[in-house]
Design a protein around this motif. Structure first.
Motif, PDB file in Angstrom:
ATOM      1  N   HIS A 244       0.839  -1.195   0.123  1.00  0.00           N
ATOM      2  CA  HIS A 244      -0.047   0.036   0.016  1.00  0.00           C
ATOM      3  C   HIS A 244       0.670   1.258   0.035  1.00  0.00           C
ATOM      4  CE1 HIS A 244      -3.707   2.121   0.199  1.00  0.00           C
ATOM      5  NE2 HIS A 244      -3.151   2.981   1.393  1.00  0.00           N
TER       6      HIS A 244
ATOM      7  N   PRO B 161      -5.191   3.521   5.054  1.00  0.00           N
ATOM      8  CA  PRO B 161      -5.070   5.075   4.875  1.00  0.00           C
ATOM      9  C   PRO B 161      -5.349   5.568   3.517  1.00  0.00           C
ATOM     10  CG  PRO B 161      -3.040   4.249   5.312  1.00  0.00           C
ATOM     11  CD  PRO B 161      -3.891   2.770   5.432  1.00  0.00           C
ATOM     12  N   ASP B 162      -5.832   6.576   3.156  1.00  0.00           N
ATOM     13  CA  ASP B 162      -6.235   7.140   2.032  1.00  0.00           C
ATOM     14  C   ASP B 162      -4.857   7.450   1.161  1.00  0.00           C
ATOM     15  OD1 ASP B 162      -6.617  10.038   0.346  1.00  0.00           O
ATOM     16  OD2 ASP B 162      -8.308   8.159   0.054  1.00  0.00           O
ATOM     17  N   THR B 163      -4.758   6.887   0.080  1.00  0.00           N
ATOM     18  CA  THR B 163      -3.263   7.059  -0.831  1.00  0.00           C
ATOM     19  C   THR B 163      -3.339   8.421  -1.221  1.00  0.00           C
ATOM     20  OG1 THR B 163      -3.827   4.705  -1.529  1.00  0.00           O
ATOM     21  CG2 THR B 163      -2.303   6.375  -2.779  1.00  0.00           C
ATOM     22  N   ASP B 164      -4.197   9.210  -1.410  1.00  0.00           N
ATOM     23  CA  ASP B 164      -4.036  10.652  -1.889  1.00  0.00           C
ATOM     24  C   ASP B 164      -3.734  11.320  -0.653  1.00  0.00           C
ATOM     25  OD1 ASP B 164      -4.913   9.891  -4.516  1.00  0.00           O
ATOM     26  OD2 ASP B 164      -6.951  10.675  -4.177  1.00  0.00           O
ATOM     27  N   LYS B 165      -4.140  10.938   0.579  1.00  0.00           N
ATOM     28  CA  LYS B 165      -3.935  11.639   1.776  1.00  0.00           C
ATOM     29  C   LYS B 165      -2.125  11.409   1.857  1.00  0.00           C
ATOM     30  CE  LYS B 165      -5.462  12.455   6.405  1.00  0.00           C
ATOM     31  NZ  LYS B 165      -6.125  11.987   7.330  1.00  0.00           N
TER      32      LYS B 165
END
Length: 217
Positions: free
Chosen positions: A155, A195-199
């Protein structure tokens, strides 16, 4: 009933290792998000040596370092075991967990070229030595502690590549690793707790800009 607390940070793969283990075991816990730029007195009290997350607190007793915590969780709550019962298989699993930890530790704070070398060595080892025999996951059909140990490949690596404008993982060169990533991230506990990848990318880019600014000043 045991009181379990987890001190963590949303970005940390080491924290998510512990979250997944607790959820795979069905252990209820209280999560406390730490601001790592302004660490709480409790975190410093519970982990005075490294002052890092994750810290698991079980009935008031703190346990630090993600791999140590995973082994503790597996021993205290034996349901849904994360390590093989067979002594040899267990030893092999522990070898690969240490390999993953050592590789990830050496990528922290290193120059980009050195980081790429460590990542490629990790991917090659996974492809050629760990994910052999047509295994869906490291433990076969069930997720185990080795899968959790290699979570950064599944991830976080893509986010690091995007933030640093580099390419390390090429699926056609690592077909077994590519299949493992899909299998690992399709496990409900993993899929529902990522967790959000873009974040992550945005945060890593901010860190990179701050580092460049500090070097120029």
């Amino acid at each position: 009933m045991a009181v379990v607390k987890l001190f963590g940070a949303w970005l940390s793969p080491y924290v998510f290792r512990v979250i997944w283990a607790l959820k795979l075991k069905g252990i209820p816990y209280e999560y406390i998000e730490e601001d790592l730029s302004n660490k709480s007195p409790l975190l410093l009290q519970y982990n005075p040596i490294h002052k890092k997350v994750p810290v698991l607190v079980h009935d008031g007793k703190p346990i630090c370092e993600s791999t140590v915590i995973l082994r503790y969780i597996d021993e205290i709550w034996p349901q849904n075991p994360l390590l093989p019962a067979d002594p040899y298989d267990r030893a092999v699993a522990l070898f690969w967990i240490k390999f993953a930890d050592d590789k990830l530790y050496r990528t922290e704070g290193e120059e980009q070229q050195a980081v790429v070398k460590e990542w490629l060595e990790m991917l090659e080892a996974m492809e050629e030595h760990v994910l052999i025999g047509g295994k869906k996951l490291f433990g076969g059909d069930e997720i185990n502690m080795v899968d959790i140990a290699f979570c950064m490949v599944a991830h976080w690596l893509g986010a690091i590549e995007d933030a640093a404008w580099l390419k390390v993982f090429e699926p056609h060169k690592f077909p077994r690793v590519s299949s493992w990533i899909q299998n690992f991230k399709s496990v409900p506990v993993i899929k529902d707790n990522l967790p959000d990848t873009d974040k992550i990318v945005a945060h890593l880019k901010r860190l990179k800009e701050m580092l460049l600014t500090s070097k120029l000043n």
